[in-house]
Design a protein around this motif. Sequence first.
Motif, PDB file in Angstrom:
ATOM      1  N   GLN A   1       0.820  -1.210   0.000  1.00 42.20           N
ATOM      2  CA  GLN A   1       0.000   0.000   0.000  1.00 42.20           C
ATOM      3  C   GLN A   1       0.857   1.265   0.000  1.00 42.20           C
ATOM      4  O   GLN A   1       0.461   2.277  -0.587  1.00 42.20           O
ATOM      5  CB  GLN A   1      -0.958  -0.005   1.198  1.00 42.20           C
ATOM      6  CG  GLN A   1      -1.925  -1.176   1.221  1.00 42.20           C
ATOM      7  CD  GLN A   1      -2.864  -1.211   0.020  1.00 42.20           C
ATOM      8  OE1 GLN A   1      -2.780  -0.414  -0.902  1.00 42.20           O
ATOM      9  NE2 GLN A   1      -3.772  -2.167   0.024  1.00 42.20           N
TER      10      GLN A   1
ATOM     11  N   GLN B   1       1.801   1.505  -3.619  1.00 41.04           N
ATOM     12  CA  GLN B   1       0.695   1.957  -4.462  1.00 41.04           C
ATOM     13  C   GLN B   1       0.437   3.447  -4.276  1.00 41.04           C
ATOM     14  O   GLN B   1       0.178   4.179  -5.247  1.00 41.04           O
ATOM     15  CB  GLN B   1      -0.584   1.171  -4.152  1.00 41.04           C
ATOM     16  CG  GLN B   1      -1.767   1.613  -4.986  1.00 41.04           C
ATOM     17  CD  GLN B   1      -2.883   0.596  -4.993  1.00 41.04           C
ATOM     18  OE1 GLN B   1      -3.135  -0.116  -5.944  1.00 41.04           O
ATOM     19  NE2 GLN B   1      -3.599   0.536  -3.876  1.00 41.04           N
TER      20      GLN B   1
ATOM     21  N   GLN C   1       3.028   5.382  -6.100  1.00 41.15           N
ATOM     22  CA  GLN C   1       2.779   5.284  -7.538  1.00 41.15           C
ATOM     23  C   GLN C   1       1.690   6.259  -7.973  1.00 41.15           C
ATOM     24  O   GLN C   1       1.841   6.973  -8.974  1.00 41.15           O
ATOM     25  CB  GLN C   1       2.368   3.851  -7.889  1.00 41.15           C
ATOM     26  CG  GLN C   1       2.125   3.609  -9.374  1.00 41.15           C
ATOM     27  CD  GLN C   1       1.531   2.232  -9.632  1.00 41.15           C
ATOM     28  OE1 GLN C   1       0.622   1.800  -8.918  1.00 41.15           O
ATOM     29  NE2 GLN C   1       2.020   1.554 -10.646  1.00 41.15           N
TER      30      GLN C   1
ATOM     31  N   HIS D   1      -2.297   2.358 -14.207  1.00 43.36           N
ATOM     32  CA  HIS D   1      -2.518   2.559 -12.775  1.00 43.36           C
ATOM     33  C   HIS D   1      -3.852   1.971 -12.335  1.00 43.36           C
ATOM     34  O   HIS D   1      -3.967   1.429 -11.234  1.00 43.36           O
ATOM     35  CB  HIS D   1      -2.460   4.055 -12.444  1.00 43.36           C
ATOM     36  CG  HIS D   1      -1.120   4.662 -12.692  1.00 43.36           C
ATOM     37  ND1 HIS D   1      -0.754   5.152 -13.919  1.00 43.36           N
ATOM     38  CD2 HIS D   1      -0.039   4.831 -11.878  1.00 43.36           C
ATOM     39  CE1 HIS D   1       0.481   5.619 -13.844  1.00 43.36           C
ATOM     40  NE2 HIS D   1       0.937   5.437 -12.632  1.00 43.36           N
TER      41      HIS D   1
ATOM     42  N   SER E   1      -3.357  -1.624 -11.953  1.00 44.25           N
ATOM     43  CA  SER E   1      -2.646  -1.867 -10.695  1.00 44.25           C
ATOM     44  C   SER E   1      -3.609  -1.845  -9.509  1.00 44.25           C
ATOM     45  O   SER E   1      -3.519  -2.682  -8.605  1.00 44.25           O
ATOM     46  CB  SER E   1      -1.555  -0.806 -10.502  1.00 44.25           C
ATOM     47  OG  SER E   1      -0.993  -0.882  -9.222  1.00 44.25           O
ATOM     48  N   VAL E   2      -4.543  -0.891  -9.523  1.00 48.90           N
ATOM     49  CA  VAL E   2      -5.543  -0.808  -8.451  1.00 48.90           C
ATOM     50  C   VAL E   2      -6.390  -2.073  -8.417  1.00 48.90           C
ATOM     51  O   VAL E   2      -6.657  -2.643  -7.345  1.00 48.90           O
ATOM     52  CB  VAL E   2      -6.432   0.442  -8.631  1.00 48.90           C
ATOM     53  CG1 VAL E   2      -7.615   0.405  -7.671  1.00 48.90           C
ATOM     54  CG2 VAL E   2      -5.627   1.715  -8.409  1.00 48.90           C
TER      55      VAL E   2
ATOM     56  N   VAL F   1      -4.253  -5.005  -6.997  1.00 50.73           N
ATOM     57  CA  VAL F   1      -4.067  -4.895  -5.544  1.00 50.73           C
ATOM     58  C   VAL F   1      -5.382  -5.168  -4.811  1.00 50.73           C
ATOM     59  O   VAL F   1      -5.413  -5.856  -3.783  1.00 50.73           O
ATOM     60  CB  VAL F   1      -3.501  -3.505  -5.170  1.00 50.73           C
ATOM     61  CG1 VAL F   1      -3.486  -3.318  -3.655  1.00 50.73           C
ATOM     62  CG2 VAL F   1      -2.095  -3.334  -5.725  1.00 50.73           C
TER      63      VAL F   1
END
Length: 314
Positions: A162, A165, A168, A201, A204-205, A208
């Motif tokens: 986290q 993230q 990022q 991105h 990526s979210v 995760v």
Amino acid sequence: MQHTEVRAEDNASTVTHFLLLGFSDLPNIQGFLFGMFSIMYLMILIGNSFIIVITRIDPALQKPMYFFLANFSSLEICYVSVTLPRILFNISTQDRSISMLSCATQMCFFLMLGATECFLLAVMSYDRYVAICNPLNYHLVMNPTKCTQLAAGSWLGGIPVQIGQTCQIFSLHFCNSNKINHFFCDLPPILKLACGDTSVHELSVYLVASLFVAFPFMLILASYAKIITTILKLPTATERAKAFSTCSSHLLVVFLFFGSATITYLRPKSTHSPGTDKLLSLFYTIVTPMFNPLIYSLRNKDVIAALRKLLLRK
């Protein structure tokens, strides 16, 4: 109070703060909202503190199940304290400005604590699985060392990912606007302000969220599939009812939290709208933590007995 909005044509490097719009579209009920959120925050603090205290002082509650429940209540206090004080400050002062560093810090703690909640709910389901499906070895499997390790893993497991993230997301350039149409710094509204293509991105979210939301939820479902199968094999209705009662509170909290969180983070971007996002976020960030102490105390005979004993002693 006047605030500066960053326009798309402005240089992205000029964005040093954001504006949390929150509930500014409801100017006539700001006082009501402040009072309501203050009462809810007080209820969350008192209710969860009560759970922590009673599980520590009552000998009958010195069990793994209540050790994890005390951890869960501590987590709920921290989780809500990341967002609610800021909401109250924004409403009372009408100053909705938040620096980029404060916004990133709020998001990071919110994501870390959200990951902890997912893991802790999975650990609590594992505890119920061992208690019901392997009762003879329960105290051997769920010994104090194992419980401490599981709790520590839940609290610490999501921190590196986290933090990464958050770094990022905040390494992006923000040039569309600096107005966050939300009441705290959350991933979907922040990504909307970023310049250019954010598809990598967004992926990526999703990844995760799948790791920290979907995976623990699947483990919980697998645990409860085994639990329900075992319960249905019990010989008497009384035993089945008793076994179900020890799981029902946890199962209700699981569906309240995971249901709203899954809809928020795993639904397609095209279906996101500020009003829906705020409503869902209110549900799993404030409403659910407020009801958790009631769910666990009113549906748990051991907690009710401990409360009765405490009140009679007083």
